[in-house]
Enzyme design. Sequence first.
Site, PDB file in Angstrom:
ATOM      1  N   HIS A 157      -7.514  70.080  30.270  1.00  0.00           N
ATOM      2  CA  HIS A 157      -6.576  70.026  31.403  1.00  0.00           C
ATOM      3  C   HIS A 157      -5.511  68.941  31.276  1.00  0.00           C
ATOM      4  O   HIS A 157      -4.661  68.803  32.157  1.00  0.00           O
ATOM      5  CB  HIS A 157      -7.336  69.899  32.731  1.00  0.00           C
ATOM      6  CG  HIS A 157      -7.863  68.542  33.033  1.00  0.00           C
ATOM      7  ND1 HIS A 157      -7.303  67.731  33.996  1.00  0.00           N
ATOM      8  CD2 HIS A 157      -8.879  67.852  32.503  1.00  0.00           C
ATOM      9  CE1 HIS A 157      -7.986  66.589  34.037  1.00  0.00           C
ATOM     10  NE2 HIS A 157      -8.935  66.646  33.148  1.00  0.00           N
ATOM     11  N   CYS A 194      -6.604  49.053  46.425  1.00  0.00           N
ATOM     12  CA  CYS A 194      -6.620  49.781  47.689  1.00  0.00           C
ATOM     13  C   CYS A 194      -6.728  51.279  47.484  1.00  0.00           C
ATOM     14  O   CYS A 194      -7.135  52.001  48.368  1.00  0.00           O
ATOM     15  CB  CYS A 194      -5.363  49.489  48.471  1.00  0.00           C
ATOM     16  SG  CYS A 194      -5.336  47.820  49.060  1.00  0.00           S
TER      17      CYS A 194
END
Lengths: 168, 385
Positions: free
Chosen positions: B201, B325
Amino acid sequence: MSTYSKQVINHFKNPHNYGSIKKPDGKGIVGNIICGDVMYLYIRVKKTKDTEIIEDIKFETYGCAAAIATSSVITDLVKNKTITEALSIKKDDVIKSLNGLPPIKIHCSLLAVDALNEAIYDYLKGKKRKIPIELEKAHLKIKQERQKTETRYSDWVKAEKGGKNGHR
Amino acid sequence: MKSIYFDYAATTPVDPIVLRAMLPYFSKIYGNTMSLHEFGRHAHEAVEKSRSTIARIINAETSEIYFTGSATESNNLALKGVALANRHRGNHLIISAIEHDCVLESARYLSRNGYAVTILPVDKYGLVNIEELESLINEKTILISIIHGNNEVGTLQDLEKIGRICRNKKVYFHTDASQSYAKELIDVKKMNIDLLTASSHKIYGPKGAACLFVRKSVLIDPILHGGGHENKLRSSTLNVPAIIGFAKAAEITVKSRNTENQRLLKLRDKLISGILGNIKDTYLNGHPTKRLANNINISFPFVEGESLVMQLDFAGIACSTGSACSSTTLEPSHVLIALGLPPQGAHGSLRISLGRWTKESDINYLLKVLPAIVKKFRRISPFKN
């Protein structure tokens, strides 16, 4: 990527009350660059005979969308409130105002409340006023946590202080 | 509304030609490759043809290619399979500090189970030091695993030099070539590579197909036990359509390799110099020239990466970051830390990866919108100048 509520996105896109206040009556600095979130909160307080009102509040934040949104929303919650009212704001109020936060971002709401508490602590301290016990406790906890993080990542902190492009 | 994909290092769209090649294998040639009847035989023959295509690209023997479900699985098999089968020879493994999580976590798993793992550091460009590698090898060392093209910063290692040392020291050499297979020239014989991971992929093939090249002489145990598929190394019914797509995708990628790499290099370098030239206080992560033709990784101090990625998403641009984050662990990228980036550099990094459908106008659009976005967050940041 975590999904944010519409409220978080709106505050993130157009944050309210960002910037700094020159000669503020109180300033709260929380978070740590090591963790990737740092929040500065500035307040200006108007004192009359029987009330003291936070008439202006501004923030500067380095952080993710949640950190920016919680900073922005806490300025809305605090503006034109009394010190006593502001001290009663908890992280759940921040989360509620944003219509929820992804579980992994809950700590950002705590960061905003910590910044507010620190700014009020700084204000009261500057005025040589008595600090409420709860606030004193919160202040101590924030200080201890900062020290813990800095010890754990001491080498990395030095790298940061070596200059903004320290590794080059 | 614009919608520009700059995250080809994460995954790629399936090439329409690949999809067409796959379709008959869903409902016409759907047999199980292990079945003796005609249905099974046809599927088996198609898979073997694909195996040969995939092998040829890296100058491997057809029988040395083992199909798996993902590059993560291939890397798990390489590390755990070799470690388990060679326990009598030794228990020491060496991996670089900038491996993909699946290599790093497999190594950590082994180190919790009686194996010794040494992490080989990299320099500020992400290159391993060959002499240092040599000095870390001891009589217990059984496997060295070093990523070819790094998925985050794009740095390409010198496989030939590493391979020579491994061969001289009689240590197996595995490389994770998920980002480079078919896109960069790899010759497992010439480069003395014993095991190699490749993925479908990342080269415009479908998700769910990957392979591990294992040199005939390598001792390796399976980690999936069952019906004995893939010469007893990887039991599982073969995902025939995905394998057919993988081989077709590899074939197309190799055919257009030279022209496509030249095209991407030009776009890549235009974007790098455009960003570094127009936005102050920015720097490139990884090596300036020894890097994947489609990878750009730049740090924007005073700005946090997740914010950048989200704001770019609103502008119709998809890219990624090594910021804490944005991760599930709230830790910044171990790759950027290994390169010696300070906290702001690691949290404020942006990975822009180009691909087959990236146009020059996409680059121009990004260069147009990015400065204002960076400026917005620098204005909010307490660290701005």
